[in-house]
Write an enzyme that holds these catalytic residues in place. Structure first.
Site, PDB file in Angstrom:
ATOM      1  N   LYS A  12       0.807  -1.225   0.000  1.00 17.54           N
ATOM      2  CA  LYS A  12       0.000   0.000   0.000  1.00 17.54           C
ATOM      3  C   LYS A  12       0.840   1.275   0.000  1.00 17.54           C
ATOM      4  O   LYS A  12       0.430   2.299  -0.535  1.00 17.54           O
ATOM      5  CB  LYS A  12      -0.940   0.008   1.205  1.00 17.54           C
ATOM      6  CG  LYS A  12      -2.006  -1.079   1.181  1.00 17.54           C
ATOM      7  CD  LYS A  12      -3.032  -0.848   0.086  1.00 17.54           C
ATOM      8  CE  LYS A  12      -4.189  -1.837   0.169  1.00 17.54           C
ATOM      9  NZ  LYS A  12      -5.068  -1.741  -1.018  1.00 17.54           N
ATOM     10  N   GLU A  53      -9.812   5.925   2.936  1.00 16.87           N
ATOM     11  CA  GLU A  53     -10.651   4.856   3.476  1.00 16.87           C
ATOM     12  C   GLU A  53      -9.729   3.682   3.762  1.00 16.87           C
ATOM     13  O   GLU A  53      -8.676   3.557   3.145  1.00 16.87           O
ATOM     14  CB  GLU A  53     -11.724   4.461   2.445  1.00 16.87           C
ATOM     15  CG  GLU A  53     -11.280   3.454   1.369  1.00 16.87           C
ATOM     16  CD  GLU A  53     -10.173   3.935   0.447  1.00 16.87           C
ATOM     17  OE1 GLU A  53     -10.013   5.171   0.294  1.00 16.87           O
ATOM     18  OE2 GLU A  53      -9.447   3.090  -0.120  1.00 16.87           O
ATOM     19  N   SER A  80       1.771  -9.812  -0.848  1.00 15.73           N
ATOM     20  CA  SER A  80       1.425  -8.392  -0.795  1.00 15.73           C
ATOM     21  C   SER A  80       1.563  -7.748   0.575  1.00 15.73           C
ATOM     22  O   SER A  80       1.724  -6.537   0.670  1.00 15.73           O
ATOM     23  CB  SER A  80       0.006  -8.194  -1.308  1.00 15.73           C
ATOM     24  OG  SER A  80      -0.876  -9.060  -0.633  1.00 15.73           O
TER      25      SER A  80
END
Lengths: 403, 257
Positions: free
Chosen positions: A95, A117, A384
């Site tokens: 991210k 969010e 990830s």
């Protein structure tokens, strides 16, 4: 060896991936999206912007992340498994790649109030980190249910000075957190930059998030060749919620002859109502500013998804994935909650790597009988994120299972 | 000429009342619409409840959620409209988010609207750049596509939007969602006169309008005022919601008796 390469140049200038994508938002947001697109397209070609981003990716984030051969699992399964270690990034997941890119755009555009969010909290943490670093105000919308199951990440965000706004409407998860973030943005669009965490939302977000994440795939292409001497791997695998980690790995490979598989959250089974398998079970629709596939009922109301992993617990999916699914360029499969839990344990025991529950869905695919992976193939899986945030969820599930 | 086109040729104060279909009760739609009209509403904007209403504040969100729980859906709304149309000839517009309309089928939706006597359609999450087909189809059936403009819409786009809509546009009073507070009258005046100058169609204004004073004031600078959240708030948790609606609409029109 010359690689065969097909052209791939989506989205078009209006942000469409064939019938998917576009801008389905109140007119109030259109000037902001126009301005964001303009700044982004300029930044993309700007040497200074790219230098600054690359320096941050290297020294703040810790890139490049390794491509690691999972020897023990490879031995067990009879093929070559390579893990792209996005879990080793600063803040613990892919991210941050996107959060850094977007906050540099926010800086360029002079917007010092950041909203985001978050579902699992990984995007919230990444955004809180970059906002702290740049000295910007940061507000993170998070569903009440997710706040409960991701306490560690809530604490981390607070530590870095972000304000968490709990969302109690609807499903109390990522979908409703996104609604609230959009409403905040509509109301404060003049001074606020909305850092969207996945390849979803109105154009240019799906394109921009994909581009910022594609550093994953670009590194992988080079690393794979260096490590194996082979031009390309046989298969790529990643988990898909909104779909940013998957597109980050897949996108640079799309023009090449590589088989690509995305794994959605099958929850308690795709033949129950408790899953988040948007491409497998969803229908065409419009959610959160884009046309894409989504989970909805016969009245066109968005239905509540279910997944053990907060990051995949989302009834929509990025428009580009809908396109890649429809055009059959990428195959989309599912893994259930139980399979993901088993995979979570398996990866931890075999390789000493605790993966995020989201990632565990992709890992679970490796063990599925009909996965089409042949002996000796080279398979790259996007690891990830790391699973520290999930240990209490997993602990509870294990207790339940063995009670 | 459809009923909306006709209404907006009249130079007088206009009140447009927004109601959520299926709220507060599944079958309250018809009685509420007709009482609002009896009490002086010049036009009704009927909201199709959606699970994820992006452009709405807490009051209308709640009414949407409740109406869905009551069991409302587009099929029922069309049945209700059929009965309403038998008893009134005031203009009625539908307001709904794009997903439900897509699910019904854009073409079918518009032709159903036509056959039930709906005069206009507002889709808050369908901006100009995505509205081509919707406008073309609506106009081909003599239904007014009511596109929106906001305070940050450029002069050039106000012109484009009004031309594309052709009959009527909806000016959002503020940068924000339904039920938010209004900005200063000075700011509003500048904005509304900008629309007056650059719009080729009449325009109504909505979001944050709550009182007769507001309605009067907005009618001075535009062609009509929409009241939504304020009336939904007034009928919330009221057993006698019909009378609450009646007396509030009368007040909005300036009739206190």
């Amino acid at each position: 060896m010359e690689l065969t390469k097909r052209d791939y140049d989506l989205p078009d200038s209006k942000g469409h991936f064939a019938e998917f994508g576009g801008r389905f938002v109140p007119e109030t947001l259109i000037p902001a999206l126009d301005s964001l697109e303009e700044h982004y397209l300029a930044a993309k070609e700007n040497k200074l912007f790219n230098n600054e981003l690359n320096q941050l990716l290297k020294y703040y984030c810790g890139r490049e992340t390794p491509l690691y051969k999972a020897e023990e699992i490879s031995k067990e399964l009879g093929f070559n498994l390579w893990l792209k270690r996005e879990d080793l990034n600063h803040t613990g997941a892919h991210k941050i790649n996107n959060a850094l890119g977007q906050i540099l755009l926010a800086k360029k555009m002079g917007k010092k109030r950041i909203i985001a969010e978050t579902g699992a909290g990984q995007h919230g943490v990444a955004t809180a980190a970059v906002a702290a670093k740049f000295g910007f105000e940061c507000i993170v919308y998070m569903g009440e249910e997710d706040i409960e199951r991701q306490k560690l990440n809530v604490f981390r965000m607070n530590l870095m000075g972000a304000e968490i706004r709990p969302v109690s409407s609807g499903s109390k998860t990522l979908k409703d957190a996104t609604n609230e973030a959009i409403r905040d943005w509509v109301s404060n669009v003049e001074n606020t930059f909305y850092i969207i965490g996945s390849s979803v939302g109105p154009h240019p977000y799906p394109m921009l998030v994909r581009d910022f994440q594609s550093v994953i795939g670009k590194e992988t292409i080079i690393q794979f060749k260096e490590l194996t001497g082979l031009p390309l791997p046989d298969k790529l695998i990643a988990c898909v919620g909104g779909g940013s980690n998957a597109l980050g790995l897949f996108y640079p490979f799309l023009p090449y002859d590589v088989e690509i598989i995305g794994v959605e959250a099958g929850g308690k089974g795709v033949n129950t109502t408790q899953h988040a398998a948007t491409l497998t079970k969803g229908e065409f629709g419009v959610l959160h500013g884009a046309a894409s596939m989504m989970l909805q009922n016969e009245d066109g109301q968005v239905t509540l998804p279910h997944s053990i992993s907060a990051g995949l617990d989302y009834p929509g999916i990025g428009p580009e994935h809908s396109y890649l699914s429809k055009s059959k360029r990428v195959k989309y499969k599912t893994a259930t909650d139980d399979e993901a839990l088993d995979a979570f344990k398996w990866m931890s025991e075999k390789e000493g790597i605790i993966p995020a529950l989201e990632t565990a869905h992709a890992i679970a695919y490796l063990k599925q009988k009909d996965n089409g992976i042949s002996k000796n193939e080279h398979v790259i899986l996007n690891l990830s994120g790391r699973g520290d945030k999930d240990v209490s969820t997993v602990e509870q599930s294990m207790k339940k299972k063995y009670e | 000429m459809n009923r909306i086109q006709k209404l907006f040729t009249e130079k007088r104060e206009k009140l447009i009342v927004y109601l959520t279909a299926g709220y507060p009760k599944l079958n309250s739609t018809k009685d509420l619409v007709l009482s609002a009209i009896d009490s002086g509403a010049d036009m009704i904007e009927l909201g199709i409840p959606f699970s994820d209403p992006q452009a709405d504040g807490p009051v209308i969100q709640y009414s949407n959620e409740k109406a869905i729980k009551n069991g409302i859906n587009l099929g029922i709304i069309f049945d209700q409209l059929e009965k309403i149309r038998q008893e009134t000839s005031k203009p009625i517009a539908l307001m709904g988010y794009y997903n439900q309309i897509l699910k019904w089928g854009l073409n079918t939706f518009i032709s159903d609207c036509k056959s039930l006597g709906v005069d206009g359609i507002t889709i808050p999450d369908l901006p100009l750049c995505e509205a081509n087909e919707f406008c073309k189809l609506s106009k081909s059936m003599n239904i007014s596509p009511i596109l929106l403009v906001a305070p940050n819409t450029s002069n050039e786009n106000i012109t484009k939007i009004s031309k594309k809509a052709a009959d009527l546009i909806y000016a959002v009073s503020i940068i924000g969602i339904t039920g938010n507070d209004l900005s200063s009258r000075t700011e509003l005046k500048t904005y509304l006169s900008r629309i007056r100058k650059y719009s080729s169609t009449p325009f109504m204004v909505g979001f944050g309008i709550r009182s007769h004073n507001d309605v009067k004031w907005f009618n001075e600078y535009s062609d009509g005022a929409v009241v939504g959240s304020a009336i939904i708030e007034k009928i919330k948790n009221k057993n006698d919601y019909i009378n609450s609606a009646r007396s509030f609409v009368k007040k909005l029109k300036g009739n206190h008796g």
